[in-house]
Scaffold this motif. Structure first.
Motif, PDB file in Angstrom:
ATOM      1  N   ALA A  23       2.446   5.967  12.502  1.00  0.00           N
ATOM      2  CA  ALA A  23       2.220   7.412  12.578  1.00  0.00           C
ATOM      3  C   ALA A  23       1.207   7.866  11.546  1.00  0.00           C
ATOM      4  CB  ALA A  23       3.543   8.154  12.389  1.00  0.00           C
ATOM      5  N   GLU A  24       1.126   7.137  10.416  1.00  0.00           N
ATOM      6  CA  GLU A  24       0.228   7.533   9.339  1.00  0.00           C
ATOM      7  C   GLU A  24      -1.212   7.146   9.674  1.00  0.00           C
ATOM      8  OE1 GLU A  24       2.919   5.574   8.850  1.00  0.00           O
ATOM      9  OE2 GLU A  24       4.257   7.191   8.220  1.00  0.00           O
ATOM     10  N   PRO A  25      -2.190   7.943   9.227  1.00  0.00           N
ATOM     11  CA  PRO A  25      -3.595   7.632   9.510  1.00  0.00           C
ATOM     12  C   PRO A  25      -4.198   6.610   8.547  1.00  0.00           C
ATOM     13  CG  PRO A  25      -3.450   9.712   8.353  1.00  0.00           C
ATOM     14  CD  PRO A  25      -2.034   9.267   8.581  1.00  0.00           C
ATOM     15  N   PHE A  26      -3.391   6.025   7.661  1.00  0.00           N
ATOM     16  CA  PHE A  26      -3.908   5.035   6.719  1.00  0.00           C
ATOM     17  C   PHE A  26      -2.804   4.042   6.373  1.00  0.00           C
ATOM     18  CE2 PHE A  26      -2.496   8.772   4.352  1.00  0.00           C
ATOM     19  CZ  PHE A  26      -1.569   8.230   3.471  1.00  0.00           C
ATOM     20  N   ARG A  27      -3.208   2.922   5.787  1.00  0.00           N
ATOM     21  CA  ARG A  27      -2.279   1.898   5.330  1.00  0.00           C
ATOM     22  C   ARG A  27      -2.345   1.816   3.812  1.00  0.00           C
ATOM     23  NH1 ARG A  27      -1.958  -4.174   7.762  1.00  0.00           N
ATOM     24  NH2 ARG A  27      -0.672  -3.040   9.263  1.00  0.00           N
ATOM     25  N   VAL A  28      -1.199   1.588   3.167  1.00  0.00           N
ATOM     26  CA  VAL A  28      -1.118   1.432   1.720  1.00  0.00           C
ATOM     27  C   VAL A  28      -0.981  -0.052   1.398  1.00  0.00           C
ATOM     28  CG1 VAL A  28       0.072   2.118  -0.397  1.00  0.00           C
ATOM     29  CG2 VAL A  28       0.077   3.655   1.595  1.00  0.00           C
ATOM     30  N   LEU A  29      -1.791  -0.555   0.456  1.00  0.00           N
ATOM     31  CA  LEU A  29      -1.771  -1.970   0.098  1.00  0.00           C
ATOM     32  C   LEU A  29      -1.704  -2.113  -1.415  1.00  0.00           C
ATOM     33  CD1 LEU A  29      -4.522  -1.692   2.337  1.00  0.00           C
ATOM     34  CD2 LEU A  29      -3.496  -3.907   2.773  1.00  0.00           C
ATOM     35  N   THR A  30      -1.025  -3.163  -1.876  1.00  0.00           N
ATOM     36  CA  THR A  30      -0.933  -3.448  -3.307  1.00  0.00           C
ATOM     37  C   THR A  30      -1.106  -4.941  -3.544  1.00  0.00           C
ATOM     38  OG1 THR A  30       1.475  -3.666  -3.171  1.00  0.00           O
ATOM     39  CG2 THR A  30       0.604  -1.506  -3.802  1.00  0.00           C
ATOM     40  N   GLU A  31      -1.564  -5.288  -4.743  1.00  0.00           N
ATOM     41  CA  GLU A  31      -1.737  -6.697  -5.132  1.00  0.00           C
ATOM     42  C   GLU A  31      -1.811  -6.761  -6.658  1.00  0.00           C
ATOM     43  OE1 GLU A  31      -4.779 -10.517  -4.430  1.00  0.00           O
ATOM     44  OE2 GLU A  31      -5.205  -8.566  -3.505  1.00  0.00           O
ATOM     45  N   GLN A  32      -1.400  -7.886  -7.234  1.00  0.00           N
ATOM     46  CA  GLN A  32      -1.487  -8.057  -8.681  1.00  0.00           C
ATOM     47  C   GLN A  32      -2.029  -9.445  -9.009  1.00  0.00           C
ATOM     48  OE1 GLN A  32       2.314  -8.383 -10.740  1.00  0.00           O
ATOM     49  NE2 GLN A  32       3.396  -8.547  -8.797  1.00  0.00           N
ATOM     50  N   ALA A  33      -2.762  -9.511 -10.121  1.00  0.00           N
ATOM     51  CA  ALA A  33      -3.359 -10.775 -10.568  1.00  0.00           C
ATOM     52  C   ALA A  33      -3.657 -10.670 -12.054  1.00  0.00           C
ATOM     53  CB  ALA A  33      -4.632 -11.090  -9.781  1.00  0.00           C
ATOM     54  N   GLN A  34      -4.147 -11.754 -12.613  1.00  0.00           N
ATOM     55  CA  GLN A  34      -4.548 -11.781 -14.021  1.00  0.00           C
ATOM     56  C   GLN A  34      -5.767 -10.895 -14.228  1.00  0.00           C
ATOM     57  OE1 GLN A  34      -6.248 -15.531 -15.333  1.00  0.00           O
ATOM     58  NE2 GLN A  34      -5.098 -15.426 -17.250  1.00  0.00           N
ATOM     59  N   CYS A  35      -5.818 -10.199 -15.365  1.00  0.00           N
ATOM     60  CA  CYS A  35      -6.927  -9.294 -15.671  1.00  0.00           C
ATOM     61  C   CYS A  35      -8.114 -10.100 -16.206  1.00  0.00           C
ATOM     62  CB  CYS A  35      -6.480  -8.260 -16.700  1.00  0.00           C
ATOM     63  SG  CYS A  35      -7.771  -7.090 -17.172  1.00  0.00           S
TER      64      CYS A  35
END
Length: 640
Positions: free
Chosen positions: A235-247
């Motif tokens: 239903a939403e017009p966008f997708r939310v994504l997350t990711e983590q890694a070493q800086c």
């Protein structure tokens, strides 16, 4: 009282007052010379990568084009044409003899001398690209050897040093926050990309940009990322994504990427457009890199119009007036004629122009469509409202009508970045800086839907950090988009807009529990100890609020992030490239938080994240990083 005779003269539309068609010159019997089409691709000889924005000119004429993002071009050559000239700042000019061939592919060699040659004059600093000599001639000047930068910035007369007289909002860089005391980070999205193309302009002219011209979030959001589209059933017009890694700039820290990917809607399915082009035709807009570039860019946009779209043209100089009433997208010749007839001269009544443009848009408001004013200017307003506060009040008042605002900036020397960013932010719109015709094509053609059609408005993010896993955090960029925690649930609080196909990327630098803290422990007010959480526990939760394009009530999405940070080498290409862009921005800003970052390491990181590069802009970033390394006075910034 508005002097419409002066206004129409400034716009080049006399003697027409009631009908634009009267401005068309009488037919002549002259026969245009026969032409043929030449196509090809221009590449960097050292890397083989396509070069965007290279000027391709028929020598001895003003016929020219700019290469597209992948280095390809197509140009109509008269039968009398004898030579093609290929030029780009930082590369050696090449000439190719024409013998009737229809394909010309060439490679350009870099020329470090071109970027380093500086001529000091009474006007400041003048840069001379290889093969191009600029001489003043009244207000417009000439290119001495016909090697004109058609579709790219060229400077008709000596101008002040790049950046001199330009205004940028002061940016105080975000610092670290203790998660135990401040677990919430709240900000508005930002899809503007003006800062990156402006930074590119400085670097290609052989100069580092002013630190406040570098907005890391706008550099991040300039690029395309290989994020998945929202599910068709969502239903939403966008997708939310997350990711983590070493800086990368502080290996003891972690980097978290939070991203939004808007649904890409085919142009044919987009709502009808009610567009009002608001063009600054004041004296400060004279020149091929100003009004000339605006005209070329708008011509590209007109070719994208559909039968259901309508366009009006409002101009302002000492006064404001409508020179083209709303006209159907099928009447391209009429619209193009109005754009071609514009000329610059006079003072700048920006406030009057904005009022009139909004008025025209409201009069022809389409309840089911996209209603938008497209302001094209260098931002140098000097009649009527001039202060940022006065312009902000005007735009905030006008946006209540449901008309959105797109701001396209051009020019240099007197460029008012601060004012134009403010207008776009408060006008429910977006902001781009056009440094060449290729950028105009990217903004107005390739990103037609994203630039001009809104899928979600007042989009806000709030990240809650788990103090059992996060000791401290820092949002990289978005300094002028920060919101109070209570603003997140306040539907009256304005925030950013998300267009068709847009991506939003944000990065957090995380100090995990167990890593050395950036702030010493307090002696008299000790923080209560928090037991360390298991790796399976949530690191953070992302919350997003947004409204439908004309909605009044927001919707809420939430997404937690769990797991451990991966080594940087194992992170996705999206995260690695975003990290390289952010690191580049911190180096240009001489950030106190840049850690171990160097230009060389940044170029290596970006170069290793270029598998997804449909338009060649990631390759361009690598070249710009190397340019900046050569320009920086401190060799430590470029250390291997």
């Amino acid at each position: 009282m508005i002097n419409f005779r002066y206004l129409l003269l400034a716009a080049g539309l006399l003697p027409a007052c009631s009908a634009l068609a009267q401005t068309v010159p009488a037919a002549t019997t002259a026969v245009a010379p026969a032409t043929y089409t030449v196509t090809g691709r221009v590449t960097d000889r050292s890397t083989g990568q396509g070069l965007p924005g290279v000027t391709v000119l028929v020598k001895g004429t003003n016929i020219g084009v700019s290469t597209q993002a992948d280095g390809t071009y197509q140009i109509k050559v008269p039968d009398t044409g004898k030579m093609l000239v290929f030029s780009s700042i930082g590369f050696i000019v090449r000439e190719v003899k024409l013998t009737g061939q229809q394909v010309v592919n060439i490679g350009l060699a870099t020329d470090s001398k071109a970027l380093g040659e500086v001529v000091v004059s009474a006007y400041g600093v003048e840069k001379r690209a290889a093969g191009i000599r600029i001489r003043g001639s009244g207000a417009k000047g000439q290119i001495a050897n016909d090697n004109a930068s058609y579709g790219r910035p060229f400077y008709p007369a000596p101008r002040p040093e790049p950046g001199a007289g330009e205004t940028y909002a002061s940016v105080t860089e975000n610092g670290f926050h203790v998660a135990q005391k401040e677990p919430l980070s709240t900000f508005s999205i930002d899809v503007d990309a003006a800062s990156y193309s402006n930074v590119r302009r400085f670097l290609q002219q052989g100069q580092l940009p002013p630190p406040d011209a570098v907005r890391v979030e706008e550099m991040l959001n300039y690029f395309q990322y290989d994020y998945p589209q929202p599910a068709a059933s969502a239903a939403e017009p966008f997708r939310v994504l997350t990711e983590q890694a070493q800086c990368p700039w502080n290996p003891a820290h972690q980097l978290v990427q939070v991203a939004l990917q808007a649904r890409k809607v085919p142009n044919a399915q987009l709502a009808p457009a009610n567009l009002v082009f608001l063009i600054d035709v004041s004296g400060s807009m004279q020149g091929a890199d100003r009004l000339g570039l605006v005209q070329q860019g708008l011509k590209l946009l007109v070719k994208e119009l559909r039968p259901q779209d309508k366009v009006a043209l409002v101009v302002y100089a000492g006064a404001a007036g409508t020179v083209l009433p709303p006209t159907a997208g099928t009447e391209r010749a009429t619209i193009l004629r109005a754009i071609e007839n514009l000329t610059a001269g006079g003072s700048t009544a920006g406030g009057a122009g904005l009022r009139l443009a909004y008025d025209v848009a409201r009069q022809h408001f389409d309840q089911q469509g996209n209603n938008r004013v497209i302001l094209c200017t260098d931002g140098d307003f000097n009649v009527g409202e001039q202060s940022d506060a006065a312009m902000e009040r005007l735009v905030v008042q006008e946006r209540e009508s449901g008309v959105f605002l797109t701001v396209l900036g051009v020019g240099q020397g007197n460029y008012q970045d601060q004012k134009m960013e403010l207008l776009a932010d408060k006008g429910n719109g977006n902001y781009a800086y056009l440094d060449n015709l290729d950028e105009a094509r990217r903004v107005l053609v390739q990103q037609f839907g994203g630039t001009l059609f809104t899928l979600a408005q007042d989009v806000k993010l709030q990240v809650e950090f788990n103090p059992a896993r996060v000791r401290e955090y820092r949002l990289v960029g978005y300094e002028n988009r920060l919101l109070a925690a209570q603003d997140f649930n306040n539907d009256r609080k304005d925030a950013g807009e998300l267009g068709s196909g847009h991506t939003v990327t944000a990065l957090y630098e995380i100090v995990p529990v167990g890593a050395p803290a950036t702030v010493d422990a307090l002696k008299y007010q000790p923080t209560p100890a928090t037991p360390a959480a298991l790796a399976s526990a949530e690191l953070l939760t992302v919350k997003v609020r947004y409204k439908e394009p004309r909605g009044q009530t927001s919707r809420l999405l939430t997404l937690p992030l769990t797991g451990l940070a991966r080594p940087l080498a194992e992170a996705s290409e999206n995260l690695r490239f975003a990290a390289a862009v952010a690191q580049f921005g911190m180096l240009l800003r001489q950030s106190d938080y840049r850690g171990t970052a160097t230009y060389w390491a940044t170029a290596q990181l970006a170069d290793g994240a270029r598998r997804f590069d449909p338009d060649g802009y990631r390759a361009e970033l690598v070249r710009l990083v190397k340019l900046a390394e050569g320009l920086h006075p401190d060799p430590a910034y470029g250390a291997r």
